[in-house]
Design an enzyme around this catalytic site. Structure first.
Site, short mmCIF file in Angstrom:
data_model
loop_
_atom_site.label_atom_id
_atom_site.label_comp_id
_atom_site.label_asym_id
_atom_site.label_seq_id
_atom_site.Cartn_x
_atom_site.Cartn_y
_atom_site.Cartn_z
N HIS A 54 93.52 6.82 10.90
CA HIS A 54 92.17 7.06 10.38
C HIS A 54 91.67 5.95 9.45
O HIS A 54 91.31 6.20 8.31
CB HIS A 54 92.10 8.41 9.68
CG HIS A 54 92.85 9.49 10.39
ND1 HIS A 54 92.65 9.75 11.73
CD2 HIS A 54 93.82 10.33 9.99
CE1 HIS A 54 93.46 10.73 12.11
NE2 HIS A 54 94.18 11.09 11.07
N LEU A 93 88.83 12.67 3.55
CA LEU A 93 89.74 11.62 3.09
C LEU A 93 90.37 10.99 4.31
O LEU A 93 90.92 11.71 5.14
CB LEU A 93 90.81 12.19 2.16
CG LEU A 93 90.29 12.71 0.82
CD1 LEU A 93 91.41 13.38 0.04
CD2 LEU A 93 89.66 11.60 0.00
N ASP A 99 91.29 13.79 13.43
CA ASP A 99 91.58 14.28 12.09
C ASP A 99 90.68 15.47 11.75
O ASP A 99 90.20 15.62 10.63
CB ASP A 99 91.41 13.16 11.05
CG ASP A 99 92.00 13.55 9.69
OD1 ASP A 99 92.96 14.34 9.66
OD2 ASP A 99 91.49 13.06 8.66
N HIS A 118 88.10 23.65 7.75
CA HIS A 118 88.12 24.44 6.52
C HIS A 118 86.96 25.42 6.51
O HIS A 118 85.83 25.07 6.85
CB HIS A 118 88.01 23.53 5.29
CG HIS A 118 89.13 22.55 5.16
ND1 HIS A 118 90.44 22.94 4.96
CD2 HIS A 118 89.15 21.20 5.20
CE1 HIS A 118 91.21 21.88 4.88
NE2 HIS A 118 90.45 20.80 5.03
N ALA A 120 88.96 18.59 1.39
CA ALA A 120 88.56 17.36 2.07
C ALA A 120 88.79 17.53 3.57
O ALA A 120 89.79 18.10 3.99
CB ALA A 120 89.36 16.18 1.55
#
Length: 185
Positions: free
Chosen positions: A22, A65, A93, A97, A109
């Site tokens: 990432h 992040l 990624d 959430h 994040a």
């Protein structure tokens, strides 16, 4: 880490396969190319920069992040993704959430991009007339890097508008409420 540790590792173990997960900066793109290593790039880092977090107030759903960087970094990542170089491939990624966790005083994040990742990446490659390099970035470059066989199943991409739902099961996805111009079956 890159300057102090990774250079030492590369010199000490020249045959070690190294993948930076990432990446989010121009310097990372340059490092990957210079040292002929590998890197994954997320959809959000190809589409957005740090200014997007602050449009119309702070948008906690764009907090991830590594954090979104400058537009110059985004453009370098975009150029790397579109280049066709086998060093770069998709790493979603995706972070589903719950909205209540993103909006808390210590928000989580991560960006939930899996419902739109393939479609948005396809849109990027189409806009830049690079659809011939799409499969490499999304699928085969990663397989080649990890020494995995290619998937025997295929999806069919179709240029068709659809609106990203505001939520999936209490989770706000990337580009919620926006029109995306590609879909797949």
């Amino acid at each position: 880490f890159v300057q102090n540790e990774l250079l030492t590792i590369i010199k000490k173990y020249p045959k070690l396969k190294i993948i930076l997960e990432h990446i989010s900066k121009k310097e990372s793109v340059d490092f990957v190319i210079k040292h002929n290593i590998f890197a994954t790039i997320t959809p959000q880092h190809l589409l957005l920069d740090r200014n997007d977090i602050f449009k119309c107030g702070i948008n906690p759903h764009l907090y991830c992040l590594p954090i979104l960087k400058r537009s110059t970094d985004r453009l370098a990542l975009l150029e790397a993704a579109l280049s066709g170089r086998k060093n770069f491939f998709l790493g979603t990624d995706s972070a589903p959430h719950l909205e209540v966790k993103k909006l808390s005083s210590c928000g989580c994040a991560g960006i939930f991009n899996s419902p739109v990742a393939v479609e948005l990446i396809t849109e990027i490659f189409d806009t830049h007339d690079c659809l011939d390099k799409l499969e490499g970035f999304i699928s085969t470059n990663g397989c080649d890097c990890y020494g995995l066989p290619y998937n025997e199943e295929y999806i069919t991409l179709k240029k068709e508008n659809w609106v990203v739902p505001d939520k999936y099961w209490g989770v706000v996805p990337l580009y919620n409420g926006k029109t995306v111009h590609w879909t797949y079956t």
